[in-house]
Design a protein around this motif. Structure first.
Motif, PDB file in Angstrom:
ATOM      1  N   ASN A 193       3.707 -33.739   5.656  1.00 22.64           N
ATOM      2  CA  ASN A 193       3.966 -33.905   4.222  1.00 22.64           C
ATOM      3  C   ASN A 193       4.527 -32.623   3.610  1.00 22.64           C
ATOM      4  O   ASN A 193       5.450 -32.671   2.791  1.00 22.64           O
ATOM      5  N   GLY A 205       0.495 -42.063   4.837  1.00 21.59           N
ATOM      6  CA  GLY A 205      -0.124 -40.815   5.284  1.00 21.59           C
ATOM      7  C   GLY A 205      -1.430 -40.467   4.605  1.00 21.59           C
ATOM      8  O   GLY A 205      -2.455 -40.305   5.265  1.00 21.59           O
ATOM      9  N   GLU A 255      -0.653 -34.694   9.735  1.00 24.21           N
ATOM     10  CA  GLU A 255      -0.073 -35.472   8.633  1.00 24.21           C
ATOM     11  C   GLU A 255       0.185 -34.569   7.417  1.00 24.21           C
ATOM     12  O   GLU A 255       1.232 -34.653   6.787  1.00 24.21           O
ATOM     13  N   ARG A 260       8.106 -32.357   4.631  1.00 26.87           N
ATOM     14  CA  ARG A 260       9.006 -33.382   4.080  1.00 26.87           C
ATOM     15  C   ARG A 260       9.092 -33.379   2.558  1.00 26.87           C
ATOM     16  O   ARG A 260      10.116 -33.716   1.985  1.00 26.87           O
ATOM     17  N   HIS A 261       7.953 -33.068   1.894  1.00 23.52           N
ATOM     18  CA  HIS A 261       7.966 -33.276   0.437  1.00 23.52           C
ATOM     19  C   HIS A 261       7.788 -32.017  -0.408  1.00 23.52           C
ATOM     20  O   HIS A 261       8.077 -32.054  -1.592  1.00 23.52           O
TER      21      HIS A 261
HETATM   22 MG   LIG Z   1       3.095 -38.462   4.770  1.00 17.28          MG
END
Ligand SMILES: [Mg+2]
Ligand SMILES: Nc1ncnc2c1ncn2[C@@H]1O[C@H](COP(=O)(O)OP(=O)(O)OP(=O)(O)O)[C@@H](O)[C@H]1O
Length: 365
Positions: A274, A317, A270, A277-278
Motif C-alpha cells: 500500500n 488489502g 500488504e 502504491r498509494h
Molecule cells: Mg492494498
C-alpha cells in the motif's frame, strides 16, 4: 426350488436375530422380574405349607403364620435388592462407559471407541455412538481440507490481483514502448532509441515485480529466517525497488508462534505494498516489539495519507489485514489523514493463540 427353501430359512434366521437385537435388553429385564416373582411365590408357598402342616391351636397358628410371613417378607426384600443390584450392574457399567464416551467426544477426543458387548438396544446405542464418532472424524478431516482449500483460493485470488495490478499494467506499457520504437525506427532513430530505453527499464521493473511476487508467495523464507530477519531482507529489496528509504527497529530474535508470525508477515507485506502504491512517501518505518506476552508491529510512512473511514472496503488489502489479525485475537489501529502520512499498529497477545474464536477489533482514526 432348493434356492427358495434356503432363502426362506435365512429370512427366519434374520427375523429372529432382529427380534433379539431390538428386544434383547427388554427380554433380559423381563426374565429378571419373572425370577423375582417366582422366588416370592415359592417363598409364599413354603410359608403357607409350614403353617398348615403343623397341628396346633388357632392362636399359635396365627403367631407362627405372622412370624413366617415377616421372615419371608424380609428374605424377599434382601433377595430382590441383591437380584436388582446384580441384574443392573452390567447395564449401569455400560451406561457409564457411554456417558464417558460422549464426554470425550464433546471434548473433541474421538480416538477411543466403545466396546460393543451385545446386539441388544444398548449394543445398538454403542454401535451408533462409535459410528457417530467416526463420521465426526470424517467431517473434521473434510473441514480441515476445506479450510486449506479456502486458504489456497484466497492466495490465488491475491496473486491474480497482484499480477493484474502490477505486472499486467507494466507489460502493457512495455508493449506500447516497443510499438512506438518500431514505428519510429525508420523516421527518428534517436526517439526510437529513447523508447527502447524505456522498454528496457520497464522489463527490469517487471522482473523485479515478479521476483517480489514469488518471494511473497514463499512463507518458507519466514520459517527459515524467523520474522525479524525475513522482514529485514524483504524491506531491503522492497526499498531498493520502490526507491523509498526504510528504517527498521527489530529485535535480534523473537520466538513467536508461527500463526502469529505468518499474520504479521502478511500484514507487513500488504502495508508495504500500500505504501508503494498509494502513499507517495519518501520514508517508511517498521517496528516490531515484544513486551511480556504482547507483540506489536507498526508500519508508518510520511506519505500523502488518506481518509481512513472513506476507504474502508475500497480494496481487499485493509479488510484482509483486519480479518487476519482478528483470527489471532489481535487488534488493528490505522491512523491517517491527508498530508499527515499513515501509520498502522497491530497488537496481539502471544498466548494463547485463540484462533477462530478470538474476538478482534479494528479501530481507525
Ligand atoms: Mg492494498
Ligand atoms: N499507506 C497508505 N497511504 C495512502 N493511502 C493508503 C495507504 N494505505 C491504504 N491507502 C488507501 O486505502 C485504500 C484501501 O487500501 P486497500 O489495501 O484496502 O486496497 P487497495 O490497496 O486499493 O487494493 P488491494 O489491496 O485490494 O490490492 C487504498 O486504495 C488507498 O487509497
Amino acid at each position: 426350488m432348493k434356492k427358495k427353501e434356503s432363502s426362506g430359512l435365512n429370512l427366519t434366521a434374520r427375523s429372529e436375530e432382529s427380534f433379539i437385537t431390538w428386544r434383547g435388553l427388554q427380554i433380559r429385564m423381563t426374565q429378571s422380574y419373572i425370577w423375582v416373582t417366582l422366588g416370592a411365590v415359592l417363598l409364599f408357598q413354603i410359608v403357607s405349607g409350614a403353617t398348615t402342616a403343623r397341628p396346633s391351636n388357632a392362636a399359635d397358628l396365627h403367631i407362627l403364620w405372622l412370624e413366617l410371613n415377616g421372615l419371608a417378607f424380609l428374605v424377599v426384600i434382601v433377595l430382590g435388592a441383591l437380584f436388582g443390584f446384580i441384574s443392573t450392574y452390567g447395564l449401569i457399567s455400560r451406561l457409564r462407559a457411554m456417558t464417558a464416551a460422549t464426554t470425550r467426544f464433546a471434548a473433541g477426543q474421538y480416538e477411543r471407541r466403545l466396546k460393543v458387548y451385545t446386539k441388544d438396544e444398548l449394543g445398538q446405542l454403542e454401535t451408533h455412538l462409535n459410528r457417530m464418532a467416526e463420521q465426526l472424524v470424517g467431517y473434521l478431516a473434510q473441514q480441515k481440507l476445506l479450510v486449506a482449500q479456502n486458504a489456497r483460493l484466497e492466495e490465488r485470488a491475491r496473486l491474480a490481483r497482484d499480477l493484474h495490478d502490477s505486472v499486467k499494467q507494466q507489460v502493457f506499457a512495455l508493449a506500447v514502448q516497443i510499438e512506438l520504437a518500431h514505428t519510429l525506427l525508420e523516421k527518428d532513430r534517436e526517439a526510437a532509441r529513447e523508447h527502447l530505453g524505456e522498454a528496457d527499464e520497464l522489463s527490469y521493473h517487471i522482473q523485479q515485480e515478479l521476483s517480489a511476487l514469488i518471494h511473497a508467495l514463499r512463507p518458507a523464507d519466514l520459517q527459515i529466517k524467523g520474522l525479524p530477519r525475513a522482514l529485514e531482507d524483504y524491506l531491503t529489496t522492497w526499498s531498493r525497488q520502490n526507491k523509498i528509504a526504510a528504517e527498521v527497529d527489530l529485535p535480534e530474535t523473537c520466538c513467536l508462534p508461527f500463526p502469529i508470525e505468518e499474520v504479521l508477515w502478511r500484514v507487513a507485506q500488504e502495508s508495504l505494498s500500500n505504501v508503494a502504491r498509494h502513499s507517495r512517501a519518501s520514508r517508511v518505518r517498521i517496528k516490531l516489539k515484544l513486551a511480556g506476552q504482547q507483540v506489536s508491529l507498526s508500519i508508518s510512512d510520511n506519505g500523502q495519507g488518506f481518509e481512513v473511514s472513506g476507504n474502508q472496503g475500497a480494496g481487499l488489502g485493509l479488510r484482509s489485514i483486519s480479518e487476519r489479525v482478528e483470527r489471532i485475537g489481535g487488534t488493528t489501529l490505522i491512523q491517517s489523514a491527508h498530508g499527515q502520512g499513515t501509520s498502522m499498529l497491530i497488537r496481539c497477545s502471544i498466548s494463547p493463540v485463540a484462533e477462530s474464536t478470538a474476538k478482534g477489533q479494528v479501530a481507525t482514526t
